[in-house]
Design a protein around this motif. Sequence first.
Motif, PDB file in Angstrom:
ATOM      1  N   PRO A 162       7.155   0.776  -4.713  1.00  0.00           N
ATOM      2  CA  PRO A 162       6.728   1.322  -6.093  1.00  0.00           C
ATOM      3  C   PRO A 162       5.899   0.258  -6.952  1.00  0.00           C
ATOM      4  O   PRO A 162       5.132   0.514  -7.720  1.00  0.00           O
ATOM      5  N   LEU A 163       6.084  -1.052  -6.495  1.00  0.00           N
ATOM      6  CA  LEU A 163       5.252  -1.895  -7.187  1.00  0.00           C
ATOM      7  C   LEU A 163       3.883  -1.835  -6.811  1.00  0.00           C
ATOM      8  O   LEU A 163       2.836  -1.998  -7.606  1.00  0.00           O
ATOM      9  N   LEU A 164       3.560  -1.562  -5.558  1.00  0.00           N
ATOM     10  CA  LEU A 164       2.426  -1.486  -5.042  1.00  0.00           C
ATOM     11  C   LEU A 164       1.687  -0.137  -5.897  1.00  0.00           C
ATOM     12  O   LEU A 164       0.392  -0.155  -6.324  1.00  0.00           O
ATOM     13  N   TYR A 165       2.266   0.956  -6.211  1.00  0.00           N
ATOM     14  CA  TYR A 165       1.751   2.090  -6.877  1.00  0.00           C
ATOM     15  C   TYR A 165       1.404   1.698  -8.235  1.00  0.00           C
ATOM     16  O   TYR A 165       0.343   1.953  -8.944  1.00  0.00           O
ATOM     17  N   ILE A 166       2.519   0.829  -8.823  1.00  0.00           N
ATOM     18  CA  ILE A 166       2.041   0.365 -10.254  1.00  0.00           C
ATOM     19  C   ILE A 166       1.100  -0.440 -10.428  1.00  0.00           C
ATOM     20  O   ILE A 166       0.083  -0.447 -11.275  1.00  0.00           O
ATOM     21  N   SER A 211       1.371 -11.249 -10.407  1.00  0.00           N
ATOM     22  CA  SER A 211       2.156 -12.196 -10.667  1.00  0.00           C
ATOM     23  C   SER A 211       3.137 -11.869 -11.916  1.00  0.00           C
ATOM     24  O   SER A 211       4.228 -11.958 -11.674  1.00  0.00           O
ATOM     25  N   ASN A 212       2.573 -11.092 -12.899  1.00  0.00           N
ATOM     26  CA  ASN A 212       3.430 -10.530 -13.872  1.00  0.00           C
ATOM     27  C   ASN A 212       4.416  -9.393 -13.335  1.00  0.00           C
ATOM     28  O   ASN A 212       5.454  -9.384 -13.639  1.00  0.00           O
ATOM     29  N   LEU A 213       3.703  -8.417 -12.508  1.00  0.00           N
ATOM     30  CA  LEU A 213       4.670  -7.616 -11.841  1.00  0.00           C
ATOM     31  C   LEU A 213       5.688  -7.810 -11.040  1.00  0.00           C
ATOM     32  O   LEU A 213       6.837  -7.465 -11.084  1.00  0.00           O
ATOM     33  N   LEU A 214       5.525  -9.065 -10.192  1.00  0.00           N
ATOM     34  CA  LEU A 214       6.395  -9.455  -9.075  1.00  0.00           C
ATOM     35  C   LEU A 214       7.486 -10.011 -10.076  1.00  0.00           C
ATOM     36  O   LEU A 214       8.783  -9.974  -9.625  1.00  0.00           O
ATOM     37  N   GLU A 215       7.134 -10.764 -11.358  1.00  0.00           N
ATOM     38  CA  GLU A 215       8.257 -11.152 -12.162  1.00  0.00           C
ATOM     39  C   GLU A 215       9.270 -10.168 -12.645  1.00  0.00           C
ATOM     40  O   GLU A 215      10.555 -10.254 -12.645  1.00  0.00           O
ATOM     41  N   LYS A 216       8.883  -9.071 -12.982  1.00  0.00           N
ATOM     42  CA  LYS A 216       9.803  -7.822 -13.340  1.00  0.00           C
ATOM     43  C   LYS A 216      10.426  -7.168 -12.169  1.00  0.00           C
ATOM     44  O   LYS A 216      11.379  -6.496 -12.255  1.00  0.00           O
ATOM     45  N   PHE A 217      10.027  -7.577 -10.782  1.00  0.00           N
ATOM     46  CA  PHE A 217      10.537  -7.107  -9.729  1.00  0.00           C
ATOM     47  C   PHE A 217      11.630  -8.270  -9.011  1.00  0.00           C
ATOM     48  O   PHE A 217      12.023  -8.127  -8.173  1.00  0.00           O
ATOM     49  N   SER A 218      11.718  -9.431 -10.120  1.00  0.00           N
ATOM     50  CA  SER A 218      12.598 -10.478  -9.676  1.00  0.00           C
ATOM     51  C   SER A 218      12.017 -11.315  -8.336  1.00  0.00           C
ATOM     52  O   SER A 218      12.740 -12.019  -7.661  1.00  0.00           O
ATOM     53  N   LEU A 219      10.705 -11.144  -8.321  1.00  0.00           N
ATOM     54  CA  LEU A 219      10.046 -12.074  -7.272  1.00  0.00           C
ATOM     55  C   LEU A 219       9.091 -12.862  -7.838  1.00  0.00           C
ATOM     56  O   LEU A 219       8.614 -12.527  -9.162  1.00  0.00           O
ATOM     57  N   ILE A 220       8.291 -13.911  -7.235  1.00  0.00           N
ATOM     58  CA  ILE A 220       7.542 -14.724  -7.572  1.00  0.00           C
ATOM     59  C   ILE A 220       6.332 -14.977  -6.580  1.00  0.00           C
ATOM     60  O   ILE A 220       6.928 -14.870  -5.325  1.00  0.00           O
TER      61      ILE A 220
END
Length: 253
Positions: A162-166, A211-220
Amino acid sequence: MTVVIPKPNKQSYNSPKSFRLIVLLNMVGKLIEKVIGERLQFHTTSNDFIHPSQLGSLKFKSTTDAGMALIHIIWSGWVKNLLTSILAFNIVQFFFFLNHRLLTLILKKAGFDNYIVSFFANYLVDRKMNNFWNNFISPLLDVNIGQGSALSPILSALYLSPLLYILEKHLKNLKISISIISFVDDGLFISQSKSFHISNCCLFCSYNVISNLLEKFSLIVEHSKTEVFHFNRSQGIFNPPSLDLSPIGDTIL
């Protein structure tokens, strides 16, 4: 039970990042996880839920495929007289920081039955481990998805899809032309243009978005491992411009 193994060729072993944790499971548990993993792979590949740029954690895809895809993109650009710039990034302790609640929602979105979603909702809760290092045994510690688990590859691919599609949609809305290659917790942004300056601008914006998307997925992103590479077809020496990522927490590359 988790065995702590030092990573080879490290200048210093004063940081936890210099060690790798390998989860040791009993044989029956490994077989059960293997069977479940096979079924998850079959389901996700049959309904095309996995993003096409994800070349890791899946059957019939490997680092060789990622390398061949990268070479194809570079050579295709050269045919069009385009310069190629690549930004490589890494996600910090990917398996440790996975959000359990989000993972169960993703499993539901992928079309799995409720009983499978419920199984993983319970499977990922209250997991404990002991760390073994030489003769030292740690007290019980909380653990997420074990890196040595047979389920970790497919669950990681599902989590990132989902992160990659977003990400792809965001970059399209920003009119940023970027190719993406993902391999579990490693990613590549590939920009092609007539100028390295233009490519650097595209890479900077893409890096900011991820970077911003990963933070929303609890990743950095692990900024210390971020690297940039430039490919030029000319035979002579060339000096590409530096890529300044300091405004978003990184360094000048």
